[in-house]
Design a protein around this motif. Structure first.
Motif, PDB file in Angstrom:
ATOM      1  N   GLY A 162      -1.388 -16.647  25.424  1.00 36.02           N
ATOM      2  CA  GLY A 162      -0.882 -15.582  24.559  1.00 36.02           C
ATOM      3  C   GLY A 162      -0.750 -14.275  25.313  1.00 36.02           C
ATOM      4  O   GLY A 162       0.261 -13.566  25.196  1.00 36.02           O
ATOM      5  N   MET A 163      -1.759 -13.949  26.108  1.00 29.96           N
ATOM      6  CA  MET A 163      -1.694 -12.723  26.899  1.00 29.96           C
ATOM      7  C   MET A 163      -0.508 -12.787  27.853  1.00 29.96           C
ATOM      8  O   MET A 163       0.189 -11.789  28.077  1.00 29.96           O
ATOM      9  N   GLY A 164      -0.295 -13.964  28.418  1.00 26.31           N
ATOM     10  CA  GLY A 164       0.835 -14.130  29.332  1.00 26.31           C
ATOM     11  C   GLY A 164       2.154 -13.864  28.628  1.00 26.31           C
ATOM     12  O   GLY A 164       3.033 -13.178  29.154  1.00 26.31           O
ATOM     13  N   ILE A 165       2.280 -14.392  27.406  1.00 19.35           N
ATOM     14  CA  ILE A 165       3.519 -14.196  26.657  1.00 19.35           C
ATOM     15  C   ILE A 165       3.717 -12.708  26.346  1.00 19.35           C
ATOM     16  O   ILE A 165       4.814 -12.152  26.520  1.00 19.35           O
ATOM     17  N   VAL A 166       2.649 -12.067  25.903  1.00 23.74           N
ATOM     18  CA  VAL A 166       2.746 -10.639  25.563  1.00 23.74           C
ATOM     19  C   VAL A 166       3.178  -9.837  26.787  1.00 23.74           C
ATOM     20  O   VAL A 166       4.006  -8.927  26.687  1.00 23.74           O
ATOM     21  N   ALA A 167       2.634 -10.191  27.956  1.00 22.09           N
ATOM     22  CA  ALA A 167       3.022  -9.487  29.178  1.00 22.09           C
ATOM     23  C   ALA A 167       4.525  -9.607  29.419  1.00 22.09           C
ATOM     24  O   ALA A 167       5.199  -8.618  29.725  1.00 22.09           O
ATOM     25  N   GLU A 168       5.057 -10.818  29.261  1.00 18.73           N
ATOM     26  CA  GLU A 168       6.501 -11.015  29.488  1.00 18.73           C
ATOM     27  C   GLU A 168       7.319 -10.187  28.514  1.00 18.73           C
ATOM     28  O   GLU A 168       8.275  -9.507  28.882  1.00 18.73           O
ATOM     29  N   VAL A 169       6.924 -10.241  27.233  1.00 19.95           N
ATOM     30  CA  VAL A 169       7.725  -9.579  26.198  1.00 19.95           C
ATOM     31  C   VAL A 169       7.658  -8.064  26.354  1.00 19.95           C
ATOM     32  O   VAL A 169       8.666  -7.370  26.177  1.00 19.95           O
ATOM     33  N   ILE A 170       6.478  -7.562  26.715  1.00 16.76           N
ATOM     34  CA  ILE A 170       6.346  -6.104  26.880  1.00 16.76           C
ATOM     35  C   ILE A 170       7.192  -5.615  28.059  1.00 16.76           C
ATOM     36  O   ILE A 170       7.919  -4.629  27.948  1.00 16.76           O
ATOM     37  N   ALA A 171       7.092  -6.312  29.185  1.00 13.61           N
ATOM     38  CA  ALA A 171       7.881  -5.874  30.339  1.00 13.61           C
ATOM     39  C   ALA A 171       9.361  -5.843  29.977  1.00 13.61           C
ATOM     40  O   ALA A 171      10.075  -4.876  30.253  1.00 13.61           O
ATOM     41  N   LEU A 213       5.513  -3.985  34.602  1.00 16.28           N
ATOM     42  CA  LEU A 213       4.179  -3.962  34.011  1.00 16.28           C
ATOM     43  C   LEU A 213       3.289  -3.045  34.840  1.00 16.28           C
ATOM     44  O   LEU A 213       3.359  -3.033  36.057  1.00 16.28           O
ATOM     45  N   TRP A 214       2.404  -2.349  34.142  1.00 14.36           N
ATOM     46  CA  TRP A 214       1.437  -1.524  34.839  1.00 14.36           C
ATOM     47  C   TRP A 214       0.280  -2.399  35.301  1.00 14.36           C
ATOM     48  O   TRP A 214      -0.250  -3.184  34.528  1.00 14.36           O
ATOM     49  N   GLY A 215      -0.091  -2.278  36.557  1.00 13.13           N
ATOM     50  CA  GLY A 215      -1.309  -2.962  37.000  1.00 13.13           C
ATOM     51  C   GLY A 215      -1.164  -4.460  37.158  1.00 13.13           C
ATOM     52  O   GLY A 215      -2.049  -5.225  36.802  1.00 13.13           O
ATOM     53  N   TYR A 216      -0.045  -4.899  37.742  1.00 11.00           N
ATOM     54  CA  TYR A 216       0.184  -6.335  37.933  1.00 11.00           C
ATOM     55  C   TYR A 216      -0.983  -6.977  38.677  1.00 11.00           C
ATOM     56  O   TYR A 216      -1.551  -7.978  38.251  1.00 11.00           O
ATOM     57  N   ARG A 217      -1.341  -6.388  39.812  1.00  9.76           N
ATOM     58  CA  ARG A 217      -2.405  -6.969  40.608  1.00  9.76           C
ATOM     59  C   ARG A 217      -3.725  -7.006  39.854  1.00  9.76           C
ATOM     60  O   ARG A 217      -4.455  -7.988  39.906  1.00  9.76           O
ATOM     61  N   SER A 218      -4.029  -5.907  39.152  1.00  8.97           N
ATOM     62  CA  SER A 218      -5.281  -5.883  38.378  1.00  8.97           C
ATOM     63  C   SER A 218      -5.288  -6.995  37.353  1.00  8.97           C
ATOM     64  O   SER A 218      -6.302  -7.639  37.117  1.00  8.97           O
ATOM     65  N   LEU A 268      -1.779  -3.803  29.595  1.00  7.49           N
ATOM     66  CA  LEU A 268      -0.665  -4.056  28.689  1.00  7.49           C
ATOM     67  C   LEU A 268      -0.335  -2.798  27.885  1.00  7.49           C
ATOM     68  O   LEU A 268       0.839  -2.467  27.680  1.00  7.49           O
ATOM     69  N   ILE A 269      -1.360  -2.091  27.445  1.00  7.28           N
ATOM     70  CA  ILE A 269      -1.110  -0.876  26.662  1.00  7.28           C
ATOM     71  C   ILE A 269      -0.483   0.200  27.539  1.00  7.28           C
ATOM     72  O   ILE A 269       0.500   0.852  27.163  1.00  7.28           O
ATOM     73  N   LEU A 270      -1.028   0.377  28.735  1.00  9.05           N
ATOM     74  CA  LEU A 270      -0.471   1.384  29.640  1.00  9.05           C
ATOM     75  C   LEU A 270       0.961   1.061  30.021  1.00  9.05           C
ATOM     76  O   LEU A 270       1.749   1.958  30.327  1.00  9.05           O
ATOM     77  N   SER A 271       1.304  -0.239  29.994  1.00 16.52           N
ATOM     78  CA  SER A 271       2.672  -0.625  30.333  1.00 16.52           C
ATOM     79  C   SER A 271       3.685  -0.046  29.360  1.00 16.52           C
ATOM     80  O   SER A 271       4.874   0.020  29.652  1.00 16.52           O
ATOM     81  N   LEU A 272       3.205   0.378  28.168  1.00 17.63           N
ATOM     82  CA  LEU A 272       4.129   0.926  27.181  1.00 17.63           C
ATOM     83  C   LEU A 272       4.519   2.363  27.533  1.00 17.63           C
ATOM     84  O   LEU A 272       5.599   2.839  27.157  1.00 17.63           O
ATOM     85  N   PHE A 275      -0.096  -7.596  18.498  1.00 16.01           N
ATOM     86  CA  PHE A 275      -1.176  -8.291  19.196  1.00 16.01           C
ATOM     87  C   PHE A 275      -2.197  -7.304  19.767  1.00 16.01           C
ATOM     88  O   PHE A 275      -3.407  -7.530  19.689  1.00 16.01           O
ATOM     89  N   LEU A 276      -1.707  -6.192  20.336  1.00 12.74           N
ATOM     90  CA  LEU A 276      -2.590  -5.315  21.100  1.00 12.74           C
ATOM     91  C   LEU A 276      -3.761  -4.772  20.282  1.00 12.74           C
ATOM     92  O   LEU A 276      -4.924  -4.984  20.665  1.00 12.74           O
ATOM     93  N   PRO A 277      -3.540  -4.073  19.157  1.00 17.55           N
ATOM     94  CA  PRO A 277      -4.717  -3.580  18.433  1.00 17.55           C
ATOM     95  C   PRO A 277      -5.532  -4.697  17.787  1.00 17.55           C
ATOM     96  O   PRO A 277      -6.755  -4.593  17.678  1.00 17.55           O
ATOM     97  N   MET A 278      -4.846  -5.778  17.402  1.00 17.37           N
ATOM     98  CA  MET A 278      -5.572  -6.878  16.765  1.00 17.37           C
ATOM     99  C   MET A 278      -6.524  -7.539  17.739  1.00 17.37           C
ATOM    100  O   MET A 278      -7.677  -7.838  17.422  1.00 17.37           O
ATOM    101  N   PHE A 279      -6.043  -7.785  18.964  1.00 19.15           N
ATOM    102  CA  PHE A 279      -6.932  -8.339  19.972  1.00 19.15           C
ATOM    103  C   PHE A 279      -8.038  -7.346  20.306  1.00 19.15           C
ATOM    104  O   PHE A 279      -9.175  -7.720  20.562  1.00 19.15           O
ATOM    105  N   GLY A 280      -7.693  -6.049  20.247  1.00 14.21           N
ATOM    106  CA  GLY A 280      -8.708  -5.026  20.488  1.00 14.21           C
ATOM    107  C   GLY A 280      -9.844  -5.118  19.476  1.00 14.21           C
ATOM    108  O   GLY A 280     -11.026  -5.117  19.842  1.00 14.21           O
ATOM    109  N   ILE A 281      -9.477  -5.245  18.200  1.00 12.76           N
ATOM    110  CA  ILE A 281     -10.507  -5.360  17.169  1.00 12.76           C
ATOM    111  C   ILE A 281     -11.320  -6.630  17.384  1.00 12.76           C
ATOM    112  O   ILE A 281     -12.554  -6.630  17.328  1.00 12.76           O
TER     113      ILE A 281
END
Lengths: 166, 594, 196
Positions: free
Chosen positions: B305-314, B321-326, B377-381, B398-404
């Motif tokens: 799921g995180m992988g999918i979110v990364a693709e969609v956000i970019a 994406l911010w922080g690819y290596r991290s 992911l958030i910083l990528s926005l 996904f972002l705030p929900m996963f945060g909670i």
């Protein structure tokens, strides 16, 4: 196939025969040690050592690990590390006793008399359900001290009481 | 590092073979083409559709339960007639049936729904395309992996119809001694799990070999899309964590069928009678083996799921994406750590303070890579030109929900605060936030994002937004009250939701709120179901790259043919070259030379 | 459409697909048997009584089986070496012996198990017997699986040698890796159950 490759294989075959002979010798040795009836702690250590040597030989030479790529090593090293975790950690969370051997080849586990091995965590549980976990005690083996755990009381409605675990 | 300008040598003339293979493909009958296909795209769709059906079924089980939780003991006449007297006599749910629903809801959602969709569905369909491969490394094993999953699913579903006792009733966690002495549904559960675990193992081997060996020339590891990294780490988790559960399953089967006492302690008394077996076993052994898998399993649930979110956000911020290596290091570290935290599910089992401290420490540490990934992911926005497409809405949700979900896990990971919260509704709230508005939102984003690649048509955007907003609102209505219910001390797995307890009375209204949240959430899925089927026929037709994306799957036609790419792709740069200064377009695909 | 690197090694990894695949599978098997060994340890350490292996199990028979399995490992690797030398006939001999030795192992196991059943020693008798049957039983299933693959490669599977000797050699090597692993598990199983 090139001639040099053939020579390579010849060398390998010599290695295989050497390893085979070593494995036979180690097998005989480990059985002999087994019959010496060493105290259980030493017996385990020696048996594991010999088995590891034998296993190492099979892996290194029959499975060619000794000349294998880094990638394969990386996978195996991680696996072995996890294997070690799985072997050791559960025991550390559960075992509070020491093993004592008796003549006739029976090994008892003796648990310290002051408590049943619990150090923390179980007290103060706000469990409203009727305590129905006859198997809550991690040790099943404290022979001199074992008392039958509380019976599971049948609950209304015929539902099986669930142990309170997550 | 391989030379990006070199072309990988293929064993025989790939182009000549291409035509011959198209002809070969025409000759395949219905069964070889659609049921026993070895094409990763067909298998991926099989997994995805089967997974979605199981998600719907598992959700339905829960909707049944939610009636009993909101209105305990109240009859539902037509359901009683439908399900019969041994489950809902006079329309009132029996506690045993409630337990069946509970155990199977968990099992089905985790093992038959989310993982098959996230790993089997998305992994199989997208991964070879995203690395420029013609298929998986072992296509036949891929096919067998789906068939094993299918058999496991049939076994699990079939267990509902066992005359004596129905399906498994001992929680998805199947703790002994209860699971040992439970009805025959538990045996079916164990057999079903063995099929499912086999399917997983076959799949994970395929994924790892494919990723390492079949990537296109120029695609180095540090040019992988985050989705590829996520699936790669996930596959290692599946490979190494599942076997202990398989072993545990065999041991429990031996206990149930052969009368052994692996998990049965000495002196066990059941319903007033001393148990007949030899004893000497340890129920905690099951817990260790189970959680050794089940903790990495929750990372299996989230990582794709995180992988999918990364693709969609970019793609929808039009910037890298911010922080690819991290993120890559965090994924790897997370995978490694996930193997050494499992006993935080067992703080209440009487372990000593040393081991408890060990597991609390590792659990706290593992939150770090999770936070790194979420933060990246958030910083990528920031500074992005955000396109609020339907996939992006789900990714943003996904972002705030996963945060909670993640934050609410922290008190559970510390044993002191775990004591009042363990086995309460708080736990249920925590993990549902991570999996439901967490992973499921990410998977929905994936469906809307990759549907055009799989079908050549776009899904309807209006219905998609309806689906998103309805789901977002009602997920929160459904799961937020659970934290308060749990803090009030109401235990999980109570068939009346706590109604028979004095202390729970002030909190019982939360059950009603949650139940209505669940039923409204179901209504919110209707636009999605309609959209999914309708768009197959009426969706706007698109070409290879409707989202103006940069990763390799968008080089293939929509839908891709057998063999995927018309010309073997080559990779010239990283995966997220958006808004490159000086370019006409705001994106530069990995696979375009200039 | 051909899947690349099925036979040849990919340059940067130096490996072909099947070899990585089989090692990954073996890694998962390490975890499977590891979990059973961990179970054995936990059960034994927590038990009030646990017999020394040789008081119940037949050590000479198991020693013989150990020798059989180790020998079969040698013949297996010799089978692969013969293929590397392109000596197909010699390969077939070694491969056949490997399968036969596997069969011998199974026959001995049959006698061992029968003796246990005859004396009323079954999984429900004690956890020692239960874990003995589980560990050796699972191992035995792996022996049967390995034998099936080896028999296939000796028989119908050997046709591949004519059209693609390299691919066939790789398959034999991978089957060999599995067979060596089966031997490896027994090398640890044998002292654990029988000698400790």
């Amino acid at each position: 196939m090139s001639a040099s490759h053939d020579v390579d294989i010849d060398k390998h075959v010599r290695v295989y025969i050497t390893v085979f002979v070593s494995l036979m010798a180690l097998t005989v040795f480990t059985v002999w040690v087994g019959y010496q009836n060493l105290p259980i702690g030493q017996a385990v250590a020696v048996a594991l050592l010999i088995a590891s040597i034998k296993g190492g030989l099979v892996a290194s030479y029959f499975m060619h690990l000794i000349s294998e790529r880094k990638l394969i090593y990386a996978v195996l090293v991680s696996t072995v590390a996890l294997f070690a975790v799985l072997l050791v950690v559960p025991m550390l969370t559960v075992n509070d006793g020491t093993m004592v051997e008796h003549p006739g080849g029976v090994v008892h586990t003796v648990v310290p008399a002051h408590e049943g091995g619990h150090e923390g965590g179980a007290e103060g549980t706000p469990e409203a359900t009727p305590e129905a976990a006859p198997a809550a005690a991690p040790e099943s083996g404290a022979a001199p001290e074992s008392t039958p755990p509380p019976a599971a009381a049948p609950t209304p409605g015929g539902a099986q009481p669930e142990p309170s675990h997550n | 590092m391989s030379d990006p300008t070199a072309v990988a040598s293929k064993p025989h003339g790939a182009h000549e073979a291409h035509g011959a293979h198209e002809a070969y493909h025409e000759e395949l009958g219905f069964w070889r083409k659609y049921v026993f296909s070895v094409d990763h795209k067909v298998i991926g769709i099989q997994y995805a559709v089967t997974g979605l059906l199981f998600l719907l079924f598992g959700f339905s089980l829960m909707m049944l339960m939610r009636w009993q939780l909101a209105y305990p003991g109240q009859a539902v006449g037509w359901l009683g007639k439908l399900l019969g007297d041994n489950r809902m006599p006079g329309g009132v749910m029996l506690p045993e049936f409630y337990n069946e629903l509970g155990a199977m809801h968990g099992t089905i959602m985790v093992f038959l729904g989310v993982v098959p969709l996230a790993v089997g569905g998305f992994g199989n369909f997208v991964l070879p395309l995203q690395i420029g491969a013609p298929d998986m490394a072992f296509p036949k094993i891929n096919m067998m992996s789906y068939q094993c999953y299918f058999l496991g699913g049939v076994t699990m579903l079939g267990s509902f119809f066992i005359p004596a006792g129905g399906a498994a009733q001992s929680g998805w966690t199947s703790y002994p001694p209860l699971a040992n002495i439970a009805g025959s549904g538990q045996t079916w559960w164990l057999i079903g799990m063995i099929f499912l675990i086999t399917s997983s193992l076959l799949g994970s081997i395929n994924f790892i070999v494919t990723t390492i060996q079949l990537r296109a020339p120029g695609l180095t590891f540090m040019r992988f899309p985050i989705f590829v990294w996520a699936q790669f780490v996930t596959s290692f988790l599946l490979l190494l964590a599942f076997p202990p559960l398989e072993a545990a399953g065999v041991l429990q089967l031996m206990d149930r069928v052969a009368g052994s006492s692996f998990f049965m302690p000495s002196g066990l008394v059941v319903s007033g009678q001393v148990a007949a077996n030899a004893g000497g076993g340890n129920p905690l052994l099951w817990q260790h083996l189970f959680w050794f898998l089940a903790h990495p399993e929750v990372y299996v649930l989230i990582l794709p799921g995180m992988g999918i979110v990364a693709e969609v956000i970019a793609n929808n911020t039009r910037k890298p994406l911010w922080g690819y290596r991290s993120m890559v290091y965090a994924l790897g570290f997370l995978g490694f750590m996930s193997f050494i935290v499992w006993a935080h599910h067992m703080f209440m089992t009487g372990m000593g303070t040393v081991m408890s401290t060990f597991f609390q420490t590792t659990t706290m540490i593992i939150s770090i890579p999770s936070v790194v990934i979420l933060t990246a992911l958030i910083l990528s926005l920031w500074g992005g030109s955000i396109r609020f497409t339907t996939p992006m809405l789900f990714a943003l949700g996904f972002l705030p929900m996963f945060g909670i979900g993640g934050l609410t896990g922290l008190p559970l990971g510390l044993s002191v605060t775990d004591i009042p919260l363990h086995d309460t509704y708080y736990v249920i709230g925590h993990f549902h936030y991570v999996v439901a508005p967490g992973t499921l939102f990410a998977l929905m984003a994936g469906i809307y994002y990759w549907y055009p690649k799989a079908t050549g048509r776009m899904m309807n955007d209006f219905l998609g937004k309806l689906h998103f907003w309805g789901s977002f609102v009602f997920m929160n209505v459904l799961f937020m009250p659970m934290f308060f219910l749990g803090l009030a001390g109401v235990s999980r797995r109570l068939y009346d939701g706590g109604a028979s307890y004095q202390f729970a009375q002030p909190a019982l209204h939360y059950n009603v709120i949650s139940s209505w949240g669940a039923w409204m959430l179901a209504v919110a899925q209707i636009p999605f179901i309609i959209n999914f089927f309708m768009s197959l026929k009426t969706g706007r037709k698109v070409g290879a790259n409707p989202w103006d994306a940069t990763t390799l799957e968008w080089a293939a036609p929509s839908p891709p043919p057998h063999g995927n790419f018309e010309h073997p792709p080559e990779v010239y740069r990283g995966p997220y070259e958006y808004s490159v200064p000086g370019r006409q377009t705001d994106f530069q695909p990995q696979f375009e030379r200039a | 459409m051909e899947i690349p690197w099925t036979v040849e090694a990919r340059e940067d990894t130096g490996l072909n697909n099947g070899k990585i695949g089989i090692w990954l599978f073996l890694a998962s098997e390490v975890m499977l048997f590891g979990a059973l060994f961990a179970s054995y340890i936990l059960l034994r350490v927590g038990a009030s009584e646990w017999p020394r292996g040789h008081t119940i199990l037949n050590v000479p028979l198991a020693t013989f089986n150990t020798i059989v399995l180790i020998t079969s490992s040698v013949t297996m690797v010799m089978a692969w070496a013969s293929l590397m030398r392109r000596k197909f006939g010699v390969f077939r001999v070694y491969q056949a012996i490997t399968v036969l030795l596997g069969g011998v192992f199974l026959v001995v196991k049959y006698f061992e198990y029968s003796a246990k059943f005859h004396h009323g020693l079954l999984p429900h008798t004690s956890n020692f017997i239960a874990i003995y049957f589980t560990l050796t039983g699972l191992h035995m299933i792996h022996v049967i699986g390995g034998m099936a693959v080896n028999a296939y490669l000796w028989g119908p599977g050997a046709k591949l040698y004519k059209t693609n000797p390299e691919w066939f050699t790789n398959r034999v090597e991978n089957a060999g890796l599995f067979w060596h692993f089966v031997d490896l598990v027994w090398i640890f199983l044998f002292p654990t159950l029988y000698l400790l």
